[in-house]
Design a protein around this motif. Sequence first.
Motif, PDB file in Angstrom:
ATOM      1  N   ASP A 446     -15.595  11.210  40.887  1.00  0.00           N
ATOM      2  CA  ASP A 446     -15.992   9.921  41.465  1.00  0.00           C
ATOM      3  C   ASP A 446     -15.893   8.770  40.472  1.00  0.00           C
ATOM      4  OD1 ASP A 446     -16.571  11.164  43.835  1.00  0.00           O
ATOM      5  OD2 ASP A 446     -18.709  11.367  43.419  1.00  0.00           O
ATOM      6  N   SER A 457     -20.203   4.955  38.866  1.00  0.00           N
ATOM      7  CA  SER A 457     -20.514   4.439  40.207  1.00  0.00           C
ATOM      8  C   SER A 457     -22.008   4.506  40.520  1.00  0.00           C
ATOM      9  CB  SER A 457     -19.722   5.220  41.259  1.00  0.00           C
ATOM     10  OG  SER A 457     -20.082   6.582  41.235  1.00  0.00           O
ATOM     11  N   GLU A 461     -24.361   1.675  42.349  1.00  0.00           N
ATOM     12  CA  GLU A 461     -25.069   1.966  43.609  1.00  0.00           C
ATOM     13  C   GLU A 461     -26.567   1.696  43.460  1.00  0.00           C
ATOM     14  OE1 GLU A 461     -23.863   6.017  44.049  1.00  0.00           O
ATOM     15  OE2 GLU A 461     -21.829   5.429  44.603  1.00  0.00           O
ATOM     16  N   ALA A 474     -22.491   2.974  48.581  1.00  0.00           N
ATOM     17  CA  ALA A 474     -21.611   3.906  47.865  1.00  0.00           C
ATOM     18  C   ALA A 474     -20.578   3.070  47.122  1.00  0.00           C
ATOM     19  CB  ALA A 474     -20.919   4.842  48.838  1.00  0.00           C
ATOM     20  N   ILE A 476     -16.961   3.222  45.250  1.00  0.00           N
ATOM     21  CA  ILE A 476     -15.786   4.080  45.076  1.00  0.00           C
ATOM     22  C   ILE A 476     -14.681   3.322  44.353  1.00  0.00           C
ATOM     23  CG2 ILE A 476     -16.168   5.584  47.081  1.00  0.00           C
ATOM     24  CD1 ILE A 476     -14.105   3.779  48.577  1.00  0.00           C
ATOM     25  N   LYS A 537     -18.095  10.756  49.294  1.00  0.00           N
ATOM     26  CA  LYS A 537     -17.249   9.694  48.755  1.00  0.00           C
ATOM     27  C   LYS A 537     -15.769  10.024  48.903  1.00  0.00           C
ATOM     28  CE  LYS A 537     -20.394   8.070  45.246  1.00  0.00           C
ATOM     29  NZ  LYS A 537     -20.408   7.564  43.881  1.00  0.00           N
ATOM     30  N   LEU A 540     -14.832   8.469  52.059  1.00  0.00           N
ATOM     31  CA  LEU A 540     -14.734   7.004  51.928  1.00  0.00           C
ATOM     32  C   LEU A 540     -13.460   6.619  51.189  1.00  0.00           C
ATOM     33  CD1 LEU A 540     -18.321   5.758  50.966  1.00  0.00           C
ATOM     34  CD2 LEU A 540     -17.111   5.426  53.117  1.00  0.00           C
ATOM     35  N   ARG A 541     -13.152   7.380  50.131  1.00  0.00           N
ATOM     36  CA  ARG A 541     -11.930   7.060  49.370  1.00  0.00           C
ATOM     37  C   ARG A 541     -10.706   7.162  50.271  1.00  0.00           C
ATOM     38  NH1 ARG A 541     -14.475   9.430  44.752  1.00  0.00           N
ATOM     39  NH2 ARG A 541     -13.820  11.495  45.420  1.00  0.00           N
TER      40      ARG A 541
END
Length: 552
Positions: A446, A457, A461, A474, A476, A537, A540-541
């Motif tokens: 991450d 990260s 956050e 989050a 990323i 994540k 999300l990525r």
Amino acid sequence: MNGQMMQLPLLISSLLVHAERHHGEREIVSRRVEGDIHRTTYKELATRARRMAKALARLGVQPADRVATLAWNGYRHMELYYAVSGSGAVLHTLNPRLHPDQVVYIADHAEDSVLFFDLTFLPLVAAVAGRTKSVRHWVVMTDRAHLSKNAPADVVAKIPNLLAYEDLVAAEDDHYAWPSFDENTASSLCYTSGTTGNPKGVLYSHRSTVLHAYAAALPDALNCGSADAILPVVPMFHVNAWSLPYVGCMVGAKLVFPGAGLDGKSLYELFESEGVTLSAGVPTVWQGLLAHVEANNLRFSTMKRTIIGGSACPPAMIRAFGEKYGVHVLHAWGMTEMSPLGTVCAFKGKHAGQSQQERYAVMAKQGRAVYGVDMKVVDENGAELPFGSETSGDLLVRGPWILEKYFKGEGGDPLRYSDGDGWFPTGDVAKIDADGYMQITDRSKDVIKSGGEWIGSIDLENIAMAHPAVAMAACIAAPHPKWDERPLLVVVKKPGTDLTREQLLAFYEGKIAKWWTPDDVVFVDAIPLGATGKMQKNKLREQFRDYRLPTA
Ligand code: AMP
């Protein structure tokens, strides 16, 4: 020359024997799928576990056979913890939040022979029952009357050899002596969440489990005693509920199981009605609880401590618990491969005289290694970084309850750092301060690499989470033409709040190095959560793979 002490193996059954003899009247309270609050005692638990051990033998379960569960936290699940492992079989706690295909994959991989499940998971079981290769018996964890009343006949028909838990218990007497065997015998099996590739099995032993429970109960770890009433919110299907079902027997604490009631209101009711003093869970659960308590202007009358781990606990949450509700948060870190306990953030003596501000700064870290876990941080060449170094690196661990290899040899040799010492690479990026407090800056996958430098990260956050309008955040890596990657913040706003990108970015000013400030903010309705309540994540990525950051 050998010592001359007794050679009694460290067996999980010994925990139950102890609890029955020395804490027999101590209560175990469960919110059941039947809908009521159920009360039992360690004495009764031990009796029923012996009956269940006999029932397992009658079903043909042999030592080392895998017996699976798909179940909430409750007294029947606890009985299985002891009946299965205590009789020499292996308890395999399956995660019911997984997709049916994954459940089939894992049950086949583990070669589960019997599968116990809560009625809630009947649809899931009906979806997998015809597909698993090895399961011979399916047992629904209720009585037959409740099953007939609450389960649609067409769904039940899809499950071959369906048995009712209470029938099995009722058919046996409790004349059963727990067998003795080598303490290195396998006791339970839990699969990692498998965000990369297939899930892998972690096979615990009786020895690793009992040693881990000893360490977990220590004052500077989870600090559990017979006077405590412990409510594990962390599921019994997630790394043995951080060993609380074992610690409960070891210290004779009252146990309070929440069943399926994991919303803020149901949890709060149990905390208050059962005099809960200690709880444990992942940050996402506590968010729901805090929101409920805040919205209804409630207070905790007995809860003093809560253990938060599984993912980074935002400092804003630690402060909210401490300042508004007088609940001390113990930040803890671990992983499935570590049974799970690695570090707990308990204060050293030197912090006693410090300001509240300084103490909160310590509490945000993941904490110090409990005895039994050795840990170090190494740079990209494998050279150890000293305690107190400001540079983060790969976190390596070793100890008697840390995985040596995965079940059936999946994933090759995980101890790839083994220069003869055998360290397990956690996949976390961390630093350890001069006092030995470890702080995770990221999962290695991450980490955001901006112009060759790392941006953590979790820090980004945590700052966003301290903003009163942010419910979840989050951070990323998003592709950037000049810097390769730059931080993109994905945010869920609290209901009824109004927050702009500019306001949130301005909130970072003065809190971190300017170049760490996220390049952009996107507001979303929800952030995908995995089966153990952690932000996914990787999803999300994937979602923001082609996101174009402002380049000005
Ligand atoms: P699991 O095996 O599913 O319990 O996941 C283990 C991973 O969760 C660890 O390797 C960490 O990346 C993460 N984790 C657990 N506890 C914490 C924590 N307190 N802070 C940050 N990350 C955590």
